[in-house]
Scaffold this active site. Structure first.
Site, PDB file in Angstrom:
ATOM      1  N   LYS A   1       0.959  -1.114  -0.134  1.00 14.12           N
ATOM      2  CA  LYS A   1       0.037  -0.132  -0.064  1.00 14.12           C
ATOM      3  C   LYS A   1       0.889   1.140   0.008  1.00 14.12           C
ATOM      4  O   LYS A   1       1.987   1.126   0.499  1.00 14.12           O
ATOM      5  CB  LYS A   1      -0.875  -0.051   1.203  1.00 14.12           C
ATOM      6  CG  LYS A   1      -1.716   1.224   1.212  1.00 14.12           C
ATOM      7  CD  LYS A   1      -2.448   0.890   2.784  1.00 14.12           C
ATOM      8  CE  LYS A   1      -3.403   2.238   3.160  1.00 14.12           C
ATOM      9  NZ  LYS A   1      -2.428   3.228   3.807  1.00 14.12           N
TER      10      LYS A   1
ATOM     11  N   LYS B   2       7.388   0.793   1.249  1.00 11.10           N
ATOM     12  CA  LYS B   2       8.168   0.127   0.240  1.00 11.10           C
ATOM     13  C   LYS B   2       9.571   0.768  -0.430  1.00 11.10           C
ATOM     14  O   LYS B   2      10.569  -0.224  -0.456  1.00 11.10           O
ATOM     15  CB  LYS B   2       7.380  -0.022  -1.314  1.00 11.10           C
ATOM     16  CG  LYS B   2       5.810  -0.469  -0.956  1.00 11.10           C
ATOM     17  CD  LYS B   2       5.168  -0.584  -2.472  1.00 11.10           C
ATOM     18  CE  LYS B   2       5.039   0.909  -2.751  1.00 11.10           C
ATOM     19  NZ  LYS B   2       4.244   1.504  -1.992  1.00 11.10           N
TER      20      LYS B   2
ATOM     21  N   LYS C 190       5.704   9.188  -8.024  1.00  7.82           N
ATOM     22  CA  LYS C 190       6.596  10.279  -7.609  1.00  7.82           C
ATOM     23  C   LYS C 190       7.948  10.095  -7.339  1.00  7.82           C
ATOM     24  O   LYS C 190       8.627  10.935  -6.850  1.00  7.82           O
ATOM     25  CB  LYS C 190       5.848  10.239  -6.104  1.00  7.82           C
ATOM     26  CG  LYS C 190       6.217   9.199  -4.900  1.00  7.82           C
ATOM     27  CD  LYS C 190       5.431   9.549  -3.695  1.00  7.82           C
ATOM     28  CE  LYS C 190       5.820   8.640  -2.532  1.00  7.82           C
ATOM     29  NZ  LYS C 190       5.523   7.166  -2.559  1.00  7.82           N
TER      30      LYS C 190
ATOM     31  N   ASP D  49      -1.409  -0.216  -4.442  1.00 12.64           N
ATOM     32  CA  ASP D  49      -2.366  -1.128  -4.792  1.00 12.64           C
ATOM     33  C   ASP D  49      -2.126  -1.555  -6.498  1.00 12.64           C
ATOM     34  O   ASP D  49      -1.309  -1.009  -7.112  1.00 12.64           O
ATOM     35  CB  ASP D  49      -3.452  -0.645  -4.557  1.00 12.64           C
ATOM     36  CG  ASP D  49      -4.542  -1.764  -4.240  1.00 12.64           C
ATOM     37  OD1 ASP D  49      -4.534  -2.792  -4.543  1.00 12.64           O
ATOM     38  OD2 ASP D  49      -5.836  -1.312  -3.505  1.00 12.64           O
TER      39      ASP D  49
END
Lengths: 733, 454
Positions: free
Chosen positions: A8, A13, A39, A125
């Protein structure tokens, strides 16, 4: 090995990916980290805060023949290769397509083959196919799910599992869960229970720690900052697991109900499908007995239901463009890829090409000279194409366009391009813009596109402040692509000219935007044809502007035209002119019929029609003294048009076999039918005459059609060519 | 208001993909998208080919034995035309994915009919979805024993040459592995022809003329890629002694691929053999490469020259074509080189506009420029074709139409699709000896009409 790290948004991550890359590099691996988040901050820690140019930004600004992979590949800690895919600004374009494009670029240079290990850091996601690219079989061999114990994080992890299962059903590609603890409100049990339910191991648990914050402040990984820290050792352990060949598991997500139950704390076992209390001590990866989910691929079947989806004939973009080009003094701006416009232009110009070749006539409306297209590029699809459309629209305005009809295709619809600001800007420059937002097939098929264009112009382009002029009339809803359109126009214009009535606006056929603006100048309008869309259009004019319409449509055949002419005379107070015109037409008509009668009078006729509105045909049959043996109408009883059904009876047939039976019994001299393919052949003594629904309008249209039938009354000579069918099959089939 | 030339009248990348894949006989080329994306191809595909599928609509005694079943032809995928079906997607499929409908379409079609090759092409809309459909296609390919290609990126507004080239390379990769290269020794030398496609205006005639002239040189033609060749013929490409590439603009990658993966030399036809001189040059070079005798073919060219001399001299007199006669032409650079050489260098007509279409590289443009420079006409390169008046115009019917709208004194010679609709029963060509005669015939008649219209 290629590894994808999913989770998510905001779950960590990028931190996990960067530390894992660093740990693998420390183990001597040659590592490439690819950030797949628009981003583009995945490699920040590896690069010590130094930003790198994203692939998409590079592609956007670099000519194809100057592109090299070195320009977007940077090195970081211990030589880790760093690439950022990048993406459009939030709310613009299609980020998923951006990921696809970036991967195509990397493949062009075969970059991945130069590294031992590739880490893909992928956005939260699985929201669209583009973000699932790293999961595809040619990329990630192993997939890690990063999650905390928070509900939404687990929910996202489950969604990702669903995505992976859809892409590679039954395949073992999940390495396991990386539990990134978020502290308060985040209990390890939740993650462990989820892992157990999904049949996955929790590979490592990363505690919440200020070490990460400190390392981030220095723009480096914890592995680099302090290789002996607990956190650093966790990543070294993960790197060890990867190096020692990871066991992989299939994606077995919980279904919607199960995940809801799970998040509510009602744990369950998949095998039984019954909620039970999970033991806190259950170990991840040990739940081998799970029910496999059914494959999402449908079972093979024959063509059992070919009409399960009604075909969408054409697309709305094409329909709208085909209509818009008929507004003579207006530029049409297609916001579409070249493909859409190429197909559209060839369709439109086809009529004109044939016209020039077959008749030596140039049809200017079908040579789309004011049709400009944005030729949407991949960049437009990714970043949004409004800028591009704006530039084209301004160019058109600069070249003198006073009005533009902009039609959008699928891609702008998917990218969310909104041309409203362009319309406003153009208006300030004195150029009107009408946006027909078909978004390709979103609005539906070809007819829907035409409908949308009609509606848009009917509602937005008609000026309310116009003063009416008494001797004028509008023609509404002419066929734009029909060889009959010109003939009908000439015929009706002749009648109107005789009565001194001017055609004010042809909505929309060879008309100008000025004509459309002045639509309300005419006190009456007439529908050229009437179907569902025609009725809708009529209703718009009636309710929005209080327009008055003549009853019915343009008249076909002699009697209808007489009635219509008399009505016009009455409405426009030109009764005398109308009576004189009718008188003259009657004499001409009777003379024509007298010439035709010897050929047709007394002949026995069978009429077969697949729809109604053939009043003109029955009147003509009567005038020619044809003996109508039977009329068969394919369809439902009650579909009939009372205009002729009061005088002629018809049998309603369910299929074409009724025609063959009647032919056998009645043995008519002539079969009049509106669908020639309904009959394979007829006997030598019978003549097959195709009739068209629209014989054209005016006093003489029916008689003219009968004049064309005369030659068909001669005996047909059967050529011998048919016997060469077998030779065709021998040499060409 | 807008100069319409070339804005919307040149083909797209998907057209290139379709024409290359459709060039394999009995292939199924499926567009994964709304039917709107396939209608043009459904009607326009293979116009220059004699395809049995065009007669599948015949009923009764004329029904062809191998005709497609009515249920399939009228199904949601074909919607009445038996070629280039689509998956009949709706907008909601853009949101929820196309996998299910694609699987349904392929299962339905392949269960009903046998095809030699499957090519699935994503339309611009579906390409944005990024669905990984290879796995599904792989499964279906195994189930129905059919090789497949998946084109995921339709490249939006790119030109058809790139599409054709990309598809040809993919076809070679799939069907002609380098490891299978096995040359036969002995017998006549054999060449394969590349660069033809099913949207070619005179495909049948071009191929027939190339084969005829090569046969006169003692050279057999193996596979004509892109021209309705069988799968078996395509798979035997590696047996060829030389691969001859026509229209190098369409075959840049193909040419590199052929050179890299197969042992045969590649002969690149940088100037299409239009007119006797370039035809002679072309045949001499290929014959030299294969050590064959091109004497009989040169004799044929001499006869053609003699025939042309008669007609030019008879109808134009000792002065030849009128000094004020002009011509304009559009097309790929290699084709334009052919036209310029024939019309200017051989027939002695000055050009007024030469407009290269599609992405030509520097070398190709330079060759054309040099040719024009030699006749003092380099300024006509890229001259606005819409300004052309009182000239012969070689182009597609859309261009001829657009120019005619501005000037009545234009005699159009169609060189590419779309066409005006004239039905060619006898195969025609503009290449080789037959092509020179046909082109001369068109020009002579054009000159007459241009004079009469003045």
């Amino acid at each position: 090995m290629q590894i994808a790290v999913y989770g998510k948004g905001g779950i960590g991550k990028s931190t996990v990916s960067a530390n894992l890359s660093a740990a693998l590099a420390k183990n001597g691996k040659k590592v490439l980290q690819i950030g797949c988040d628009p981003k583009h901050d995945s490699t920040r820690l590896i690069r010590h805060g130094q930003k790198i140019r994203t692939v998409l930004d590079y592609l956007l600004h670099t000519p194809v023949d100057e592109q090299t992979v070195q320009d977007i590949l940077m090195e970081g800690y211990l030589g880790v290769g760093c690439v950022e895919a990048g993406g459009p600004r939030p709310g613009m374009g299609c980020a998923g397509r951006g990921i696809l494009t970036s991967f195509e670029f990397l493949n062009r240079f075969d970059l991945i083959s130069h590294y031992d290990t590739v880490i893909y850091d992928v956005l939260g996601d699985v929201v669209c196919g583009g973000f699932a690219v790293p999961v595809r079989s040619q990329y990630a061999d192993a997939i890690f799910l990063v999650t905390s114990g928070e509900a939404m994080s687990l929910y996202a992890a489950n969604n990702i599992l669903q995505g992976i299962r859809n892409l590679s059903p039954g395949q073992k590609r999940i390495a396991g869960i990386i539990y990134n603890s978020r502290g308060k409100g985040d209990t390890p049990e939740c993650v462990e229970n989820f892992a157990a339910a999904a049949g996955l191991p929790v590979c490592v648990r990363i505690p919440r720690s200020t070490t990460f914050a400190r390392a981030e402040m220095e723009a480096m990984t914890v592995v680099e900052q302090d290789e002996n820290s607990i956190e650093s050792r966790i990543f070294m352990e993960l790197a060890r697991q990867i190096t020692n060949k990871l066991p992989l598991y299939p994606a077995l997500p919980l279904d919607e109900e199960q995940i809801e139950q799970f998040l509510r704390g009602e744990a369950w076992t998949k095998a039984a499908g019954v909620p039970v209390q999970l033991e806190k001590t259950s170990k991840a990866g040990e739940k081998a007995e799970v029910t496999a989910f059914p494959s999402p691929i449908p079972q093979k079947r024959a063509l059992s239901d070919p009409f399960s989806r009604i075909p969408l004939y054409g697309c709305a973009y094409r329909g709208a463009v085909d209509l818009a080009v008929h507004v003579k003094d207006t530029a049409v701006l297609g916001h579409a890829p070249k493909s859409c416009t190429w197909y559209a232009v060839n369709g439109i110009s086809g009529y004109s090409r044939r016209g020039l070749y077959e008749r030596g006539i140039l049809y200017p409306a079908f040579i789309p000279q004011n049709f400009e297209n944005t030729d949407i590029t991949m960049q437009d699809a990714i970043f949004g194409g409004v800028k591009h459309a704006r530039r084209k629209a301004l160019e058109l305005a600069k070249r003198g366009a006073k009005s533009i009809i902009a039609v959008t295709a699928c891609i702008p619809g998917m990218s969310g391009d909104d041309l409203t600001p362009v319309k406003e800007e153009l208006e300030s420059l004195g150029c009107e813009m009408y946006i027909v937002r078909t978004d390709g097939v979103e609005a539906g098929d070809y007819n829907e596109g035409m409908a949308l264009c009609y509606r848009t112009l009917a509602k937005e382009a008609v000026r309310r402040e116009i003063m009416p002029e008494k001797d004028s009339i509008n023609l509404v809803y002419e066929h734009t692509i029909s060889s009959k359109t010109d003939e009908n126009y000439i015929a009706v214009k002749k009648i109107l000219d005789e009565l001194g009535i001017r055609i004010n606006c042809r909505f929309l056929c060879a008309s100008s935007m000025k004509d459309i603006h002045g639509f309300l100048r005419a006190p009456y309008s007439v529908m050229v044809r009437e179907d569902q869309l025609g009725l809708e259009l009529k209703q718009i004019f009636e309710t929005e502007y209080g327009c008055r319409f003549l009853p019915g449509v343009l008249p076909r055949g002699f009697r209808e035209t007489v009635r219509w002419t008399e009505l016009l005379g009455k409405l426009y107070k030109k009764e005398e002119e109308a009576a004189s015109l009718v008188q003259q037409a009657k004499m001409d008509y009777e003379a024509r019929i007298r010439k035709l009668k010897p050929v047709f009078a007394g002949k026995r006729v069978l009429i077969f029609l697949t729809d109604t509105n053939y009043g003109w045909l029955f009147e003509l049959a009567q005038d020619l003294e044809l003996h109508v043996e039977r009329t068969i109408l394919l369809g439902m009883k009650g579909d009939s048009n009372p205009a002729w059904n009061r005088r002629f009876s018809a049998d309603w047939a369910s299929d074409r076999r009724n025609l063959e039976e009647a032919l056998e019994i009645l043995k008519p001299n002539i079969v009049l039918l509106n669908e020639p393919s309904s009959l394979e052949s007829v006997s030598d003594c019978c003549r097959l005459i195709p009739v068209m629904r629209d014989p054209g309008c005016g006093f003489f249209s029916g008689a003219e059609r009968a004049g064309e039938w005369v030659r068909l009354m001669d005996r047909k000579i059967e050529g011998r060519w048919k016997s060469d069918k077998s030779l065709f099959e021998k040499y060409y089939s | 208001m807008i100069n319409p030339y070339l804005r919307n009248t040149t083909a797209d990348y998907i057209t290139g993909l379709v024409s290359a894949c459709e060039g394999i006989k009995d292939s199924l080329v499926l567009l994964n998208g709304p039917l709107g994306c396939r209608f043009y191809h459904g009607y326009a595909s293979g116009q220059s080919l004699l395809k049995a599928s065009e007669l599948w609509g015949l009923r009764g005694e004329l029904r062809l034995e191998n005709a497609m079943e009515d249920a399939l032809i009228r199904s949601q995928y074909f919607a009445g035309t038996p070629q280039i079906p689509g998956t009949n997607l709706r907008y909601e499929d853009y949101i929820f994915g196309t996998r299910e409908q694609l699987n349904r379409a392929l299962n339905d079609i392949l269960t009903e009919r046998k095809y030699s090759l499957l090519a699935v092409i994503q339309t611009p809309g579906t390409s944005l979805l990024g669905e990984g459909l290879e796995g599904d296609l792989d499964k279906i390919s195994g189930e129905f024993h059919i090789p497949f290609l998946f084109f995921e990126n339709p490249q939006f507004s790119e030109d058809p040459c790139r599409g054709y080239d990309d598809a040809m390379v993919r076809l070679l990769e799939l069907l002609v592995p380098a490891s299978k290269c096995q040359k036969k020794s002995g017998g006549k030398p054999k060449v394969n022809l590349f660069g033809f496609h099913t949207y070619e205006k005179y495909l049948e005639g071009d191929v027939a003329e190339a084969e005829r002239l090569l046969a006169l040189c003692g050279i057999d033609v193996g596979c004509v890629a892109g021209a309705n060749c069988t799968l078996e013929s395509f798979q035997s490409i590696s047996d060829g002694d030389v691969n001859v590439v026509f229209s190098p603009e369409r075959c840049r990658k193909t040419e590199r691929f052929l050179r890299k993966h197969y042992n045969s030399p590649v002969f690149c036809t940088s100037e299409m053999p239009v007119g006797p001189d370039l035809t002679e040059k072309w045949l001499r070079e290929i014959s030299a490469l294969l050590h064959t005798d091109c004497g009989p073919a040169l004799l044929e060219i001499q006869r053609t020259r003699a025939r042309m001399f008669y007609y030019i001299a008879r109808f134009m007199g000792g002065q030849g074509f009128p000094g004020d006669l002009r011509y304009a032409a559009e097309g790929e650079c290699s084709l334009l080189c052919g036209y310029v050489d024939f019309l200017s260098n051989y027939l002695g007509i000055r050009p007024v506009c030469i407009h290269p279409l599609y992405a030509s590289n520097e070398e190709e443009r330079e060759r054309l420029t040099e040719m024009l420079r030699q006749i003092g006409a380099e300024q006509v390169l890229d001259f606005d074709i819409m300004q052309v008046r009182d000239s012969i115009l070689l182009g597609n019917a859309n261009t001829i139409l657009a120019v005619t709208a501005y000037s009545k004194n234009i005699y159009g010679i169609e060189t590419a699709y779309p066409s005006s609709g004239y039905i060619h029963v006898t195969p025609k060509t503009h290449i080789g000896c037959a092509g020179a005669l046909y082109l001369l015939e068109q020009i002579l008649n054009g000159v007459r009409l241009l004079r009469a219209w003045r």
